[in-house]
Design a protein around this motif. Structure first.
Motif, PDB file in Angstrom:
ATOM      1  N   LEU A  90      12.980  40.661 -53.133  1.00  0.00           N
ATOM      2  CA  LEU A  90      12.065  39.742 -53.807  1.00  0.00           C
ATOM      3  C   LEU A  90      11.686  38.607 -52.858  1.00  0.00           C
ATOM      4  O   LEU A  90      12.380  38.333 -51.874  1.00  0.00           O
ATOM      5  CB  LEU A  90      12.717  39.189 -55.078  1.00  0.00           C
ATOM      6  CG  LEU A  90      12.961  40.200 -56.200  1.00  0.00           C
ATOM      7  CD1 LEU A  90      13.730  39.561 -57.351  1.00  0.00           C
ATOM      8  CD2 LEU A  90      11.643  40.774 -56.704  1.00  0.00           C
ATOM      9  N   PRO A  91      10.575  37.907 -53.140  1.00  0.00           N
ATOM     10  CA  PRO A  91      10.136  36.821 -52.257  1.00  0.00           C
ATOM     11  C   PRO A  91      11.043  35.592 -52.347  1.00  0.00           C
ATOM     12  O   PRO A  91      11.996  35.563 -53.133  1.00  0.00           O
ATOM     13  CB  PRO A  91       8.728  36.502 -52.773  1.00  0.00           C
ATOM     14  CG  PRO A  91       8.723  36.964 -54.190  1.00  0.00           C
ATOM     15  CD  PRO A  91       9.624  38.163 -54.229  1.00  0.00           C
ATOM     16  N   LEU A  92      10.720  34.564 -51.546  1.00  0.00           N
ATOM     17  CA  LEU A  92      11.448  33.296 -51.489  1.00  0.00           C
ATOM     18  C   LEU A  92      12.923  33.514 -51.150  1.00  0.00           C
ATOM     19  O   LEU A  92      13.819  32.990 -51.798  1.00  0.00           O
ATOM     20  CB  LEU A  92      11.313  32.535 -52.810  1.00  0.00           C
ATOM     21  CG  LEU A  92       9.893  32.059 -53.155  1.00  0.00           C
ATOM     22  CD1 LEU A  92       9.886  31.352 -54.504  1.00  0.00           C
ATOM     23  CD2 LEU A  92       9.347  31.158 -52.074  1.00  0.00           C
ATOM     24  N   ASN A  93      13.133  34.323 -50.120  1.00  0.00           N
ATOM     25  CA  ASN A  93      14.483  34.572 -49.618  1.00  0.00           C
ATOM     26  C   ASN A  93      14.475  34.373 -48.107  1.00  0.00           C
ATOM     27  O   ASN A  93      14.694  35.316 -47.328  1.00  0.00           O
ATOM     28  CB  ASN A  93      14.930  35.992 -49.986  1.00  0.00           C
ATOM     29  CG  ASN A  93      16.379  36.277 -49.614  1.00  0.00           C
ATOM     30  OD1 ASN A  93      17.136  35.371 -49.272  1.00  0.00           O
ATOM     31  ND2 ASN A  93      16.769  37.543 -49.664  1.00  0.00           N
ATOM     32  N   PRO A  94      14.207  33.135 -47.657  1.00  0.00           N
ATOM     33  CA  PRO A  94      14.026  32.896 -46.217  1.00  0.00           C
ATOM     34  C   PRO A  94      15.272  33.167 -45.378  1.00  0.00           C
ATOM     35  O   PRO A  94      15.164  33.444 -44.184  1.00  0.00           O
ATOM     36  CB  PRO A  94      13.643  31.409 -46.156  1.00  0.00           C
ATOM     37  CG  PRO A  94      14.213  30.817 -47.402  1.00  0.00           C
ATOM     38  CD  PRO A  94      14.092  31.890 -48.435  1.00  0.00           C
ATOM     39  N   LEU A 127      22.687  32.976 -53.161  1.00  0.00           N
ATOM     40  CA  LEU A 127      21.453  33.077 -53.924  1.00  0.00           C
ATOM     41  C   LEU A 127      20.240  32.707 -53.082  1.00  0.00           C
ATOM     42  O   LEU A 127      20.265  31.742 -52.310  1.00  0.00           O
ATOM     43  CB  LEU A 127      21.503  32.153 -55.151  1.00  0.00           C
ATOM     44  CG  LEU A 127      22.562  32.457 -56.212  1.00  0.00           C
ATOM     45  CD1 LEU A 127      22.507  31.413 -57.304  1.00  0.00           C
ATOM     46  CD2 LEU A 127      22.365  33.851 -56.790  1.00  0.00           C
ATOM     47  N   SER A 128      19.168  33.465 -53.263  1.00  0.00           N
ATOM     48  CA  SER A 128      17.889  33.118 -52.647  1.00  0.00           C
ATOM     49  C   SER A 128      17.248  31.979 -53.436  1.00  0.00           C
ATOM     50  O   SER A 128      17.704  31.612 -54.521  1.00  0.00           O
ATOM     51  CB  SER A 128      16.957  34.332 -52.663  1.00  0.00           C
ATOM     52  OG  SER A 128      16.582  34.655 -53.997  1.00  0.00           O
ATOM     53  N   TYR A 129      16.160  31.426 -52.913  1.00  0.00           N
ATOM     54  CA  TYR A 129      15.473  30.349 -53.624  1.00  0.00           C
ATOM     55  C   TYR A 129      14.913  30.851 -54.958  1.00  0.00           C
ATOM     56  O   TYR A 129      14.955  30.140 -55.963  1.00  0.00           O
ATOM     57  CB  TYR A 129      14.333  29.785 -52.772  1.00  0.00           C
ATOM     58  CG  TYR A 129      14.790  29.007 -51.555  1.00  0.00           C
ATOM     59  CD1 TYR A 129      16.140  28.730 -51.334  1.00  0.00           C
ATOM     60  CD2 TYR A 129      13.884  28.550 -50.611  1.00  0.00           C
ATOM     61  CE1 TYR A 129      16.565  28.029 -50.225  1.00  0.00           C
ATOM     62  CE2 TYR A 129      14.290  27.842 -49.491  1.00  0.00           C
ATOM     63  CZ  TYR A 129      15.635  27.586 -49.305  1.00  0.00           C
ATOM     64  OH  TYR A 129      16.054  26.885 -48.208  1.00  0.00           O
ATOM     65  N   LEU A 130      14.401  32.080 -54.960  1.00  0.00           N
ATOM     66  CA  LEU A 130      13.862  32.632 -56.201  1.00  0.00           C
ATOM     67  C   LEU A 130      14.972  32.790 -57.241  1.00  0.00           C
ATOM     68  O   LEU A 130      14.775  32.477 -58.425  1.00  0.00           O
ATOM     69  CB  LEU A 130      13.198  33.986 -55.940  1.00  0.00           C
ATOM     70  CG  LEU A 130      12.481  34.603 -57.146  1.00  0.00           C
ATOM     71  CD1 LEU A 130      11.234  33.798 -57.488  1.00  0.00           C
ATOM     72  CD2 LEU A 130      12.100  36.057 -56.873  1.00  0.00           C
ATOM     73  N   SER A 131      16.138  33.266 -56.807  1.00  0.00           N
ATOM     74  CA  SER A 131      17.269  33.413 -57.725  1.00  0.00           C
ATOM     75  C   SER A 131      17.721  32.055 -58.248  1.00  0.00           C
ATOM     76  O   SER A 131      18.042  31.910 -59.437  1.00  0.00           O
ATOM     77  CB  SER A 131      18.435  34.122 -57.026  1.00  0.00           C
ATOM     78  OG  SER A 131      18.090  35.446 -56.679  1.00  0.00           O
ATOM     79  N   THR A 199      12.914  21.370 -51.334  1.00  0.00           N
ATOM     80  CA  THR A 199      12.039  22.071 -50.399  1.00  0.00           C
ATOM     81  C   THR A 199      12.222  23.566 -50.545  1.00  0.00           C
ATOM     82  O   THR A 199      13.255  24.035 -51.041  1.00  0.00           O
ATOM     83  CB  THR A 199      12.356  21.648 -48.947  1.00  0.00           C
ATOM     84  OG1 THR A 199      11.498  22.368 -48.061  1.00  0.00           O
ATOM     85  CG2 THR A 199      13.807  21.947 -48.590  1.00  0.00           C
ATOM     86  N   LEU A 200      11.200  24.320 -50.107  1.00  0.00           N
ATOM     87  CA  LEU A 200      11.281  25.784 -50.066  1.00  0.00           C
ATOM     88  C   LEU A 200      11.473  26.294 -48.648  1.00  0.00           C
ATOM     89  O   LEU A 200      11.473  27.504 -48.415  1.00  0.00           O
ATOM     90  CB  LEU A 200      10.020  26.403 -50.690  1.00  0.00           C
ATOM     91  CG  LEU A 200       9.835  26.165 -52.192  1.00  0.00           C
ATOM     92  CD1 LEU A 200       8.545  26.808 -52.677  1.00  0.00           C
ATOM     93  CD2 LEU A 200      11.020  26.682 -52.989  1.00  0.00           C
ATOM     94  N   HIS A 201      11.632  25.388 -47.693  1.00  0.00           N
ATOM     95  CA  HIS A 201      11.915  25.793 -46.324  1.00  0.00           C
ATOM     96  C   HIS A 201      13.356  26.285 -46.219  1.00  0.00           C
ATOM     97  O   HIS A 201      14.235  25.871 -46.978  1.00  0.00           O
ATOM     98  CB  HIS A 201      11.683  24.635 -45.358  1.00  0.00           C
ATOM     99  CG  HIS A 201      10.244  24.241 -45.228  1.00  0.00           C
ATOM    100  ND1 HIS A 201       9.287  25.051 -44.666  1.00  0.00           N
ATOM    101  CD2 HIS A 201       9.589  23.110 -45.608  1.00  0.00           C
ATOM    102  CE1 HIS A 201       8.114  24.453 -44.692  1.00  0.00           C
ATOM    103  NE2 HIS A 201       8.267  23.262 -45.263  1.00  0.00           N
ATOM    104  N   GLY A 202      13.613  27.141 -45.251  1.00  0.00           N
ATOM    105  CA  GLY A 202      14.944  27.706 -45.084  1.00  0.00           C
ATOM    106  C   GLY A 202      15.916  26.746 -44.430  1.00  0.00           C
ATOM    107  O   GLY A 202      15.611  25.568 -44.192  1.00  0.00           O
ATOM    108  N   ALA A 203      17.104  27.251 -44.154  1.00  0.00           N
ATOM    109  CA  ALA A 203      18.140  26.438 -43.517  1.00  0.00           C
ATOM    110  C   ALA A 203      17.702  26.026 -42.118  1.00  0.00           C
ATOM    111  O   ALA A 203      16.872  26.690 -41.483  1.00  0.00           O
ATOM    112  CB  ALA A 203      19.449  27.220 -43.452  1.00  0.00           C
ATOM    113  N   VAL A 204      18.260  24.920 -41.629  1.00  0.00           N
ATOM    114  CA  VAL A 204      17.944  24.432 -40.291  1.00  0.00           C
ATOM    115  C   VAL A 204      19.232  24.326 -39.481  1.00  0.00           C
ATOM    116  O   VAL A 204      20.318  24.159 -40.035  1.00  0.00           O
ATOM    117  CB  VAL A 204      17.243  23.055 -40.338  1.00  0.00           C
ATOM    118  CG1 VAL A 204      15.890  23.173 -40.990  1.00  0.00           C
ATOM    119  CG2 VAL A 204      18.107  22.037 -41.068  1.00  0.00           C
TER     120      VAL A 204
END
Length: 557
Positions: A90-94, A127-131, A199-204
């Motif tokens: 699924l989307p939103l899993n950076p 968990l992903s962002y979508l989850s 934010t919806l950006h991934g980890a840094v």
């Protein structure tokens, strides 16, 4: 210590100041009274009703209301389970996280649909962002709104003249649009202002002072944190919960978290008095709950401030193990008492590191499960004990018990007894079974009495739909995921079924005129009787287990 009491008193004063205005607003929401916000929320609500095919003025009997509760919750569970099992594609899993295993996914969806928010996984790694948004944040709104709706339906049954508890879907929608969404939006903005990520950006990756590369997880944290506390949901975006600086970065965010947890449960008790047209009755129940809360809060604060004999022998005054230095003993003790009184489950300190007596306080609050409690269900559990108290007092004076002019008879007492007795059964029986299983014992970090407390706390948390834990228990096993999941379902829905059935029974009963022989339930005397009966029932059911756990540990046996 005096400074700590001042901090606690200041926070509780703010809570009390919000009780009446918030309670009045809740009455307007559920009585469909006109407010200045109708122009904002009305069109949205009417569109939702049109889409789902619901007539706003169509009432439901208790059976129809119950069917709507169970059906809607079951469908949401299936959708949440699908999101967790398919999150890899699924989307939103950076960060490219894998799907959640089946049994853990069952435990997670059960946890969040029941307003428990027990987490056998670490949020930022599982968990992903979508989850996080669809399977975690979304049910935080719907589970809290479901509890509110059921509580209001029960109140309608108490004062009603026919089997019409209102419309569940209307109550659910109005709870979300007029209460939880607006409050959560304001709270989330404040949390972002204080430094909570959104934010919806991934980890840094960052380089530390020592030159080591560190991966810093972030995401839509503020939106989850706001409804997590306002909906008394609990859980956390990060594994360390509200002790994490991204969830709870400042003293002000800590204050807002505490106020958010207490805001709606306390206001709903006051709203109860307004809805039944008897403010004194609402204040009588509020006084009983408030007294129990103050006793538990005092106990945990004194226990943590004094520490233990072993610490005193080392010259250490107070128990700071497992606590954030930026919050200290007073705010940690207050958070502990609030999160289990309001059945939230969020923590800003590790309950596993509390002193034995300090750790017993959150356990006892969850065992009683009516010290304000979570959204709606806390008030329902309190009213369960009101029904039992009225019945017991009626037996003492040889008069048919009555509550709000309605006779309490055999059917209501049987249903109330089922709800009250289910709670200790689903705590003590699974605890005993877990302690008989060698593979379950291997999940316990600490041996002896504290190890028993870890298991007892886990099932108590699940049964009370709280979600906090003694972190020493490794609960991500098939046994604990499945058994605690079933306990959470039973703890949530058996009481809802029983209370709606009681509401349906009472709604059709004729109101009995008040006479000199009627037991007044809106007096300080009845508040005292209610407290005593709650404590007696709690002691009879749970004292043996507590004696083998925290009490024995405190005595050094």
């Amino acid at each position: 210590m005096s400074r700590g009491w001042i901090q606690i008193a200041f926070t509780l004063l703010i809570v009390i100041l919000f009780v009446k205005p918030m309670g009045r607003y809740l009455v307007k929401v559920f009585d469909s009274e006109k407010t200045g916000l109708d122009r904002v929320f009305g069109p949205v609500e009417r569109l939702i009703y049109r889409v789902i095919g619901v007539r706003e003025d169509q009432g439901m009997g208790w059976k129809g209301y119950l069917r709507a509760v169970l059906l809607s919750n079951f469908v949401m569970m299936l959708l949440m389970y699908a999101v967790l099992r398919l999150q890899k594609v699924l989307p939103l899993n950076p960060d490219g996280l894998d799907n959640m295993p089946p049994v853990l996914a069952f435990n997670t969806v059960t946890s969040f649909i029941t307003n428990t928010n027990w987490q056998a996984y670490s949020g930022e790694n599982g968990l992903s962002y979508l989850s996080q948004m669809l399977a975690i944040t979304f049910p935080m709104f719907t589970s809290a709104a479901t509890g509110f709706a059921v509580a209001v339906a029960f109140i309608r049954g108490l004062v009603g003249r026919r089997d019409d508890l209102g419309n569940f879907y209307v109550d659910l929608v109005r709870s979300i649009t007029r209460v939880f969404l607006p409050l959560s939006f304001v709270a989330a903005l404040f949390l972002v202002f204080q430094g909570v990520p959104q934010t919806l950006h991934g980890a840094v990756n960052a380089t530390t002072i020592e030159g080591v590369t560190q991966t810093i997880t972030r995401g839509p944290v503020a939106s989850l944190e706001s409804i997590k506390h306002l909906g008394t949901n609990g859980g956390g975006y990060f594994g360390t919960n509200a002790a994490h600086p991204f969830e709870n970065p400042t003293a002000l965010t800590n204050l807002v978290h505490i106020l958010s947890m207490m805001l709606l449960p306390t206001a709903l008790v006051y709203a109860f008095g307004l809805l039944i047209r008897n403010k004194k009755q609402g204040w009588a129940i509020f006084a009983a709950m408030g007294f129990l809360f103050v006793v538990f809060l005092t106990t945990v604060y004194v226990a943590e401030t004094n520490g233990t004999p072993a610490l005193s022998a080392l010259g250490v005054h107070g128990n700071m193990e497992g606590k954030e230095v930026r919050f200290g003993l007073s705010e940690s003790a207050l958070f502990t008492a609030v999160t289990t009184a309001a059945t939230t489950g969020s923590v800003n300190n590790m309950h596993d590191s509390l002193t034995p007596i300090g750790g017993m306080v959150p356990m006892m609050e969850m065992m009683l499960n009516n010290v304000f409690g979570g959204k709606g269900v806390g008030l329902l559990n309190g009213l369960l004990y009101v029904v039992l108290s009225v019945f017991i007092c009626g037996l003492m004076v040889g008069r048919t018990p009555e509550f709000l002019g309605k006779k309490i008879e055999g059917k209501e007492i049987k249903l109330a007894s089922i709800a009250v007795l289910t709670h200790p059964v689903i705590i003590l029986v699974p605890t005993a079974l877990a302690l008989l299983r060698p593979e379950s014992l291997s999940s316990i970090l600490n041996g002896g009495f504290h190890g028993l407390s870890e298991v007892l706390y886990a099932y108590t948390s699940g049964a009370a739909n709280n979600g906090s834990a003694f972190g020493g228990l490794t609960a991500n096993t098939n046994w604990y995921n499945l058994s605690i999941g079933l306990v959470m379902l039973a703890g949530r829905y058996i009481s809802i079924i029983a209370m709606l059935a009681i509401a349906g029974s009472l709604s059709t009963k004729r109101v009995v005129p008040t006479t000199v022989g009627t037991l007044r339930t809106d007096t300080p005397l009845f508040s005292l009787i209610l407290v005593v009966i709650i404590l007696i029932v709690g002691a009879l059911t749970f004292f043996p287990a507590l004696a083998l756990g925290p009490i024995a540990e405190h005595l050094g046996m």
